[in-house]
Design a protein around this motif. Structure first.
Motif, short mmCIF file in Angstrom:
data_model
loop_
_atom_site.label_atom_id
_atom_site.label_comp_id
_atom_site.label_asym_id
_atom_site.label_seq_id
_atom_site.Cartn_x
_atom_site.Cartn_y
_atom_site.Cartn_z
N ARG A 1 17.22 4.92 28.83
CA ARG A 1 18.18 6.02 28.91
C ARG A 1 17.62 7.18 29.73
NH1 ARG A 1 20.16 9.70 23.87
NH2 ARG A 1 21.72 10.92 24.97
N VAL A 2 16.35 7.50 29.50
CA VAL A 2 15.72 8.60 30.24
C VAL A 2 15.61 8.27 31.72
CG1 VAL A 2 13.55 9.85 30.58
CG2 VAL A 2 14.44 9.53 28.28
N VAL A 3 15.13 7.07 32.04
CA VAL A 3 14.92 6.69 33.44
C VAL A 3 16.25 6.57 34.18
CG1 VAL A 3 14.05 4.90 34.99
CG2 VAL A 3 12.70 5.61 33.02
N GLU A 4 17.26 6.00 33.53
CA GLU A 4 18.57 5.87 34.17
C GLU A 4 19.15 7.25 34.49
OE1 GLU A 4 20.83 3.52 31.48
OE2 GLU A 4 19.86 1.63 32.06
N GLN A 5 18.94 8.21 33.58
CA GLN A 5 19.43 9.57 33.85
C GLN A 5 18.64 10.20 34.99
OE1 GLN A 5 22.16 11.11 32.36
NE2 GLN A 5 21.82 12.56 34.05
N MET A 6 17.33 9.97 35.01
CA MET A 6 16.49 10.51 36.08
C MET A 6 16.92 9.94 37.44
SD MET A 6 12.74 10.48 34.27
CE MET A 6 11.86 11.16 35.67
N ILE A 7 17.24 8.65 37.47
CA ILE A 7 17.69 8.02 38.71
C ILE A 7 19.02 8.63 39.17
CG2 ILE A 7 18.53 5.87 39.73
CD1 ILE A 7 16.49 4.39 37.96
N ALA A 8 19.94 8.81 38.22
CA ALA A 8 21.24 9.41 38.56
C ALA A 8 21.06 10.82 39.09
CB ALA A 8 22.14 9.41 37.32
N ASP A 9 20.18 11.60 38.45
CA ASP A 9 19.93 12.96 38.92
C ASP A 9 19.29 12.95 40.30
OD1 ASP A 9 20.94 14.02 36.61
OD2 ASP A 9 19.00 14.34 35.65
N ALA A 10 18.36 12.01 40.52
CA ALA A 10 17.70 11.91 41.82
C ALA A 10 18.70 11.55 42.92
CB ALA A 10 16.58 10.87 41.76
N GLU A 11 19.61 10.63 42.59
CA GLU A 11 20.62 10.23 43.58
C GLU A 11 21.47 11.43 43.98
OE1 GLU A 11 24.29 7.02 44.13
OE2 GLU A 11 23.05 6.98 42.32
N SER B 1 20.64 14.65 43.73
CA SER B 1 19.80 15.62 44.44
C SER B 1 19.53 15.18 45.87
CB SER B 1 18.47 15.78 43.69
OG SER B 1 17.60 16.65 44.38
N LEU B 2 19.23 13.89 46.07
CA LEU B 2 18.98 13.37 47.42
C LEU B 2 20.23 13.47 48.29
CD1 LEU B 2 16.82 10.25 46.50
CD2 LEU B 2 16.02 12.32 47.65
N ALA B 3 21.38 13.20 47.69
CA ALA B 3 22.64 13.30 48.44
C ALA B 3 22.87 14.73 48.91
CB ALA B 3 23.80 12.83 47.57
N ASP C 1 20.76 2.69 51.86
CA ASP C 1 21.15 2.39 50.48
C ASP C 1 20.70 3.54 49.59
OD1 ASP C 1 21.60 1.40 47.93
OD2 ASP C 1 20.96 -0.64 48.43
N PRO C 2 21.52 4.61 49.48
CA PRO C 2 21.12 5.79 48.71
C PRO C 2 20.75 5.49 47.26
CG PRO C 2 23.06 6.25 50.03
CD PRO C 2 22.82 4.77 50.12
N LYS C 3 21.50 4.58 46.62
CA LYS C 3 21.20 4.25 45.23
C LYS C 3 19.82 3.61 45.10
CE LYS C 3 25.94 3.59 43.52
NZ LYS C 3 25.85 4.66 42.49
N ALA C 4 19.51 2.70 46.02
CA ALA C 4 18.21 2.03 45.98
C ALA C 4 17.08 3.03 46.24
CB ALA C 4 18.17 0.90 47.01
N ARG C 5 17.32 3.97 47.17
CA ARG C 5 16.28 4.96 47.45
C ARG C 5 16.03 5.84 46.23
NH1 ARG C 5 16.33 9.03 52.58
NH2 ARG C 5 18.29 9.75 51.66
N ALA C 6 17.09 6.29 45.59
CA ALA C 6 16.92 7.12 44.39
C ALA C 6 16.16 6.37 43.30
CB ALA C 6 18.29 7.56 43.87
N ARG C 7 16.46 5.09 43.15
CA ARG C 7 15.79 4.28 42.14
C ARG C 7 14.31 4.11 42.50
NH1 ARG C 7 14.59 -1.07 40.64
NH2 ARG C 7 15.05 -1.50 38.44
#
Length: 212
Positions: free
Chosen positions: A110-120, A122-124, A137-143
């Motif tokens: 749950r924590v990591v998935e939220q961090m990935i979503a926040d990173a995506e 922020s990067l956007a 692939d923005p999603k892959a980069r954020a992950r």
């Protein structure tokens, strides 16, 4: 101070104590230890949080709130890890976050998935403002960026000398990774002018054509 403020302060005190205890002893630590750290009784804790699960959920939500608050800058140098490392107020959050990541399971996911979503997100925003380049692939980069940070942090805790505090580990991690990370992100590492990347993209296109 109003009665509502008293209650809010008490709840925050319990959450901070819980994050310190769970962060130090693991997520299976006793409610009695949390109560002792907070200076309250277990009955008082259960009056605010009906169960250990609800208390841990509140701690996890606190982590999310801090992650959101520290992702506010568009400056990639001014990232979450740096914020957390320089603010003593986040010490309980750091401890709890690190333990969740090291323990794995539902809380870690749950924590990591939220961090990935926040990173995506922020990067956007950084792409939109011309701070960083676009990704195929923005999603892959954020992950990738998130898991790289999380994985490195987990290893820092695993290799830390006995007696080192959570904040010392976190601060050392930031101090030793910021330069190479910024160097890599700013200048890259390969000298082939993107040849390897293009070859990989071609291989992906070939796989897609074969699958069809």
């Amino acid at each position: 101070m109003s009665h509502t403020q008293d209650i809010n302060n008490k709840v925050q005190n319990i959450k901070n104590a819980a994050m310190r205890v769970y962060g130090s002893q693991g997520l299976g630590a006793s409610l009695e230890d949390v109560a002792a750290d907070a200076g309250v009784t277990t009955e008082e804790i259960l009056a605010e949080f009906s169960s250990v699960e609800e208390l841990q959920s509140a701690c996890t939500n606190e982590v999310f709130d801090v992650i959101e608050a520290t992702h506010g800058s568009l400056n990639p140098h001014d990232d979450m890890l740096k914020h957390l490392a320089t603010a003593d107020e986040y010490e309980p959050v750091v401890r709890y976050l690190a333990m969740c990541l090291r323990t794995g399971g539902d809380l870690a996911r749950r924590v990591v998935e939220q961090m990935i979503a926040d990173a995506e997100q922020s990067l956007a925003q950084q792409v939109e403002h011309g701070i960083i380049i676009e990704s195929a692939d923005p999603k892959a980069r954020a992950r990738y960026v998130t898991l790289s940070q999380v994985g490195a942090l987990v290893m820092e805790f695993a290799m830390a000398e006995p007696g080192t505090t959570s904040m010392e580990i976190w601060q050392n991690h930031v101090a030793t990774t910021m330069l190479p990370a910024l160097e890599l992100y700013s200048h890259g590492m390969l000298t082939d002018n993107g040849a390897m990347l293009e070859e990989y993209k071609k291989s992906l296109s070939g796989q897609s054509a074969t699958a069809q």
